[in-house]
Design a protein around this motif. Structure first.
Motif, short mmCIF file in Angstrom:
data_model
loop_
_atom_site.label_atom_id
_atom_site.label_comp_id
_atom_site.label_asym_id
_atom_site.label_seq_id
_atom_site.Cartn_x
_atom_site.Cartn_y
_atom_site.Cartn_z
N PHE A 3 1.27 -1.55 0.67
CA PHE A 3 0.55 0.19 -0.17
C PHE A 3 0.74 1.52 -0.05
N ILE A 5 1.70 4.68 1.34
CA ILE A 5 0.34 5.36 2.74
C ILE A 5 1.28 7.00 2.65
N ASP A 52 -4.77 -6.76 4.18
CA ASP A 52 -5.04 -5.96 3.12
C ASP A 52 -5.48 -4.22 4.43
N THR A 53 -6.40 -4.09 3.78
CA THR A 53 -6.24 -2.55 4.32
C THR A 53 -6.80 -1.99 5.64
N ASP A 54 -7.22 -3.27 5.93
CA ASP A 54 -8.11 -2.86 7.42
C ASP A 54 -6.27 -3.14 8.05
N ALA A 56 -3.30 -2.48 6.81
CA ALA A 56 -2.39 -0.81 6.76
C ALA A 56 -3.07 0.10 7.75
N ARG A 57 -4.33 0.08 7.58
CA ARG A 57 -4.74 1.27 8.33
C ARG A 57 -4.69 1.26 10.00
N ILE A 80 -4.77 6.18 2.52
CA ILE A 80 -4.14 4.43 1.60
C ILE A 80 -4.01 4.43 0.96
N ARG A 81 -3.72 3.97 -0.20
CA ARG A 81 -3.72 3.60 -1.62
C ARG A 81 -3.45 2.33 -2.18
N SER A 82 -4.52 1.31 -2.23
CA SER A 82 -4.10 -0.28 -2.94
C SER A 82 -2.69 0.34 -4.08
N THR A 85 -5.82 0.72 -6.75
CA THR A 85 -6.83 2.05 -6.38
C THR A 85 -6.01 3.19 -6.83
#
Lengths: 88, 88
Positions: A3, A5, A52-54, A56-57, A80-82, A85
């Motif tokens: 990701f 960030i 996953d995004t969760d 990462a956050r 956060i950009r994967s 996206t």
């Protein structure tokens, strides 16, 4: 997944911001008018491997609380950009 | 019209970024793995009175070249939001 960030750290409302004040004063001295409420902050960008995004956050929030920001006097925003996206 | 300006200043590719390196090393020391390519930069936000977006952008570009960024070693990105396009 990797990701992208971006963390933006800014002084909380009511906290003295000498760097922002200095920039505002310097812009005024240089003849730029109509500039108001200058705030200076910090920017941190990196790439992060996470499932996953969760995840990462949650990881980035811990980094911010522990190292990157001082939550007593600063607030932070995380973007956060994967890879999917991410815009070009 | 009053515009909301956000300027992000980051080191150009190939320019040594000791602050980013220090943050990367500190995150590693704290046990955060999977962090890559840490870059540190600066953030400047203010409000600007201008007739229209073009005038605001031209004025902000001059501020960046003259004061806010060092174009030799830094790049900057400008985001301009007018009251109409501002999201809540």
């Amino acid at each position: 997944m990797r990701f992208e960030i971006e963390i933006r750290v800014t002084p909380r409302e009511g906290i003295v911001d000498p760097e922002g004040q200095t920039i505002g004063q310097a812009l005024d001295n240089l003849g730029y008018s109509g500039v108001h409420h200058v705030k200076a902050g910090r920017l941190v960008r990196f790439e992060l491997d996470a499932d996953d995004t969760d995840q990462a956050r949650s990881s980035v929030d811990r980094m911010c609380e522990e190292l990157i920001a001082n939550p007593v006097i600063e607030r932070y925003e995380v973007q956060i950009r994967s890879p999917e996206t991410a815009s070009p």
